[in-house]
Structures are given as structure tokens and as C-alpha cells.
Scaffold this active site. Sequence first.
Site, PDB file in Angstrom:
ATOM      1  N   GLU A 174      53.162  -9.812  65.378  1.00 22.69           N
ATOM      2  CA  GLU A 174      52.056  -9.568  66.562  1.00 22.69           C
ATOM      3  C   GLU A 174      52.548  -8.884  67.837  1.00 22.69           C
ATOM      4  OE1 GLU A 174      48.515 -10.280  66.847  1.00 22.69           O
ATOM      5  OE2 GLU A 174      49.094  -9.368  68.805  1.00 22.69           O
TER       6      GLU A 174
ATOM      7  N   ARG B 262      33.016  -1.414  68.537  1.00 25.37           N
ATOM      8  CA  ARG B 262      34.619  -1.575  68.618  1.00 25.37           C
ATOM      9  C   ARG B 262      35.151  -0.638  67.593  1.00 25.37           C
ATOM     10  NH1 ARG B 262      36.441  -5.671  71.347  1.00 25.37           N
ATOM     11  NH2 ARG B 262      38.490  -6.034  69.727  1.00 25.37           N
TER      12      ARG B 262
ATOM     13  N   LYS C 148      32.126 -17.897  73.381  1.00 25.17           N
ATOM     14  CA  LYS C 148      31.073 -18.979  73.208  1.00 25.17           C
ATOM     15  C   LYS C 148      31.401 -20.305  74.020  1.00 25.17           C
ATOM     16  CE  LYS C 148      30.051 -16.382  70.696  1.00 25.17           C
ATOM     17  NZ  LYS C 148      30.518 -14.788  70.502  1.00 25.17           N
TER      18      LYS C 148
ATOM     19  N   HIS D  39      15.596 -36.711  59.286  1.00 28.93           N
ATOM     20  CA  HIS D  39      14.716 -36.416  60.094  1.00 28.93           C
ATOM     21  C   HIS D  39      15.036 -37.364  61.198  1.00 28.93           C
ATOM     22  CE1 HIS D  39      10.752 -35.689  61.866  1.00 28.93           C
ATOM     23  NE2 HIS D  39      10.513 -37.047  62.361  1.00 28.93           N
TER      24      HIS D  39
ATOM     25  N   ALA E  91      34.789 -12.277  62.435  1.00 28.73           N
ATOM     26  CA  ALA E  91      36.091 -12.874  62.346  1.00 28.73           C
ATOM     27  C   ALA E  91      36.074 -13.765  60.750  1.00 28.73           C
ATOM     28  CB  ALA E  91      36.211 -14.248  63.337  1.00 28.73           C
TER      29      ALA E  91
END
Length: 470
Positions: free
Chosen positions: A36, A276, A53, A448, A324
Amino acid sequence: GDVATGTELAVVGAGPGGYVAAIRAAQLGVDTTLIEKDELGGTCLNVGCIPSKALIHATNVGYEADTAEEMGIHADVKVDMEQMVDWKDGVVDQLTSGVEKLCKANGVNIVHGRAEFAGENRLRVAHGGEGQGSETIEFEQCVVATGSRPIEIPGFAYDDDPVLDSTQLLALEQVPRSLVVVGGGYIGMELSTILAKMGCDVTVVEMMDDILPGYEEDVKRVVRKRAEELGVDFYFGQAAKGWERADDAGIVVTTENEDGEESTFDAEKAFVAVGRQPVLDTLNLDAAGLEPNEQGRLETDHTGETNVDGIFAIGDVAPGPQLAHKASKEGQVVAEVVAGEPAAMDYQAVPAAVFTDPEIATVGLTQAEAEEEGFTPAVGKFPFSASGRALTTNDHEGFVRIVADGDSGFILGAQIVGPEASELIAELGLAVEMGATLEDIAATIHTHPTLSEGVMEAAEHALGHAIHTL
Ligand code: FAD
């Protein structure tokens, strides 16, 4: 200096595709090296799903408190953006360090650096920083999981200050007074919604004739209407051409319609969200005998393998939706294939969610797609305005729709627009994956009062015996 090492599996890119592939392969006893160039977690954890998010949630906490007069809540909400961004960064750090721990605990060898192919079985990895050298990694098999980056359109370079991509927008420590959003796709719409809630004057210019391409009209309408209520202005059929600085430290964005007529929009900044593109241009693909297709992606077979034996591609660089969870599932599948297990991808039940207000979530086929595939669909719908739970949360726009095969009752797909749609879709994903029928969902007792009762009601509706809707 150049160090040479060997590994059974080299995984390039540690996003939700790559790190999951690496962990799963290591679990299966494969000697695995994960390479990475930036932070572990990729786009999703660092500049995508998670930070967006987090900011959407934080904004909603403030916005809901500020707009709950009807419920007798009279709040005086003050937003400290710097603190909000710090909190979001903390969430990201917690998750990326979690990924590192998981990789290490599973025995994945992590290499920090930028990889490119140096042959069919060889990568060259340049370590960051001056004098840190490079290493050559020989592999038996390789997974390309280098993800995607924002597309840049002519006239809107991201290194010019007032022009932002999603990464730069998510890092802003001050809410702009006004913003022109170029592109009404899901990233544009999610971020437009929260900026409008934070008091920014948002204008969306979109080249197509509607927002959210690929979603059905009645689904989109709910989101567009709510965005308009929040003060977002939409201009469709407008292609962004360029921008200039205005006198008042703002900018003027110029667009053009299909007849070549120009329009201008004033704002403090522009946010470009036009999609993208896969990151493959920096990988020296030639050296490995790889070549992107016309969409710029690496074609793969049902096991994720490219046209070169032993080289796999997953996530945003492979065909299919750039999501993702799709990347992660492909990562698991290729890891199992690499380890010699029988595994293959199944794309029947890939859910997708848009975290607008309200949310959209879909899985499987729409009614039109089911008809195209030769089914005679049975369709059931339940509006949240008939849900007790939705009324208690004062959030009751939208509906659940289930599409099933009219003959067998098998669930083929579902579309939800409304509160918690992204969570509710899970039950329907399971239904599609396991071949559940309308009867199965209708026979399942749902708690419920919950929004999930809407899923049961939609199934009952398709069967012709709904209780709470006509
Ligand atoms: P990435 O996550 O892009 O990771 C690729 C990694 O490879 C990166 O870390 C990169 O640094 C590394 N890399 C690239 N080249 C090299 C090289 N030569 N050498 C070494 N490393 C390299 N998806 C969802 O499912 N839900 C959402 O809510 C959602 N929200 C989003 C919001 C935003 C604002 C954005 C931008 C995206 C969002 N996405 C969402 C999409 C999601 O982030 C991507 O689909 C996902 O990250 C793709 O995973 P990936 O593993 O293929 O690639």
C-alpha cells in the site's frame, strides 16, 4: 538499495478489496504480502464511505435537534466544524489501525510503497521518501486492487483552490456559503444534502436530465423533492465548461446545454463529483501482459482472474459497481481461488445504498429488469406513511417495493427509499441470495413497531393480502 523478496501472493492496494483478500488468503495459509502506498483501508476508510457517513450522521444529529420544534424540542444548535472534522478523523484512524492489527494478527506481511509491474511474476515497490530505496517482490500470484480516483473534467483542475473533489470536500473545516456541485450522482447527492443542512446554498448542475442515473423515477423523486425542500437547486442538461474568479472572492461556473446555450452560476466553491476512474495507469501493466478494456478496467472471469494466469483484479479496477462491499466479496473469492478452494463470484445480490435524505437502497432486479428477463413479476409496495414506527420517528417519506417472480414467488429484487433503507435492504439481499419467496418473508414475524415491518407488508401486498395498505 534494491532488495529482492518472494511471496506466494502479492496484493497491490489495501482498500476494502485488497486488505480483505490479503486477510482471507493468509487465513487459508497462503504466504501473503500486502502493498500500500498510502494508508491502509483505501478510499473507503480514508476518504470515502466512512468519513462521508460520519459527517452525514453528525450533521443529522444537529439538524434533527434544530428542526424538532413540532416534537417540543427547542434547541439552539451550534456547529463547530473543526471539532466535527476531528471527530470524523478519529473514527477513520480507529478503523485504519484496526485493519493494520487484523492484517498483522493474520500474518499478512505489509509493505509500504508504490508498486508497479516489472514482469509477469514481479513487482517493483518504491518506498516513500528520499533514499528509502525500492524492492523487488517476486510473486506466484497477484491481486490488483488499486481502486479508483475522482475523474477530473477539463476546466476544473482539483489543485486549483476553489475546485474541490470529494476528498477535499470531506476535509473542509469551514462550511462554504455557497457551492456549485457538478454531478448529481450518489456522491454529489449525499454531500449536497449535508451541506444544505449545514446552511450552505447548494446548486447542482447535472449533464443528464435527472439525478442518480440508474435508479427508478419514483425512487429518485422522493430524494429530489426532499433536497429541494432543503434548498438545493437543480439544473439538468447542463455540462460544466469552466470557471472564473468573481470580484467578491467567489467564482462563476459556466455551463452549456445541448443547444450550446451558456448559463452561469455564482458560488464560493465548486465541488466536482462526476464519477471515479480506475487507478491502473501507474502500474506499468504492459510488463505483466495486462491491458485495460474500453472502460479502463481489467476484465476478469467468474473467479476474478484476468487474461494473465495467476493475476486477479478486484474492486473498483474490475468491472461492475464501484462499491466497497462488492470489492470485499471479490477479495474473499479471489483469496479462496488462490488458495485452491472452489469459489466464484455471484453478482445476483449486490446491494447498493445512497445515504441521502431519505436513503435509497436496492438489490437484485427492478420490475422493468425482471420483465426484460422474461419474468411475469409480482410487485408489492408499502409506503412508510403507513408505518407506525416511521411516524414515531417523524420520518415517513418513501416506500419499500419487492419484485418477485409471479409464478414461483421467488424474490428477485427490491427497492427501498426511506428511513434506514441501507439497513432494511439486508433482509432482502438474504432473500435474493437464498432463493426465499414472498411467502417466506410474509410468514416471518417482524418486530413491532419497526421499519422492517414494511418489508413484510410489501411481501404481503405482493401476495394480495396486505393488512396496513390497500
Ligand atoms: P480503494 O478503496 O480505492 O483502495 C485502493 C488502494 O490501492 C488505495 O489505498 C491506494 O492508495 C492503493 N494503491 C493504488 N495504486 C497503488 C500502487 N501502485 N501501489 C500501492 N498501492 C496502491 N462505497 C460503498 O460501498 N458505500 C459507500 O457509502 C461509499 N461511499 C463513498 C463515498 C465517497 C466520497 C467515495 C469517494 C467513495 C465511496 N464509496 C462507497 C466507494 C468505495 O470507497 C469504493 O468502491 C471502494 O473503496 C473500492 O475499494 P477498492 O479496494 O477497489 O479500492
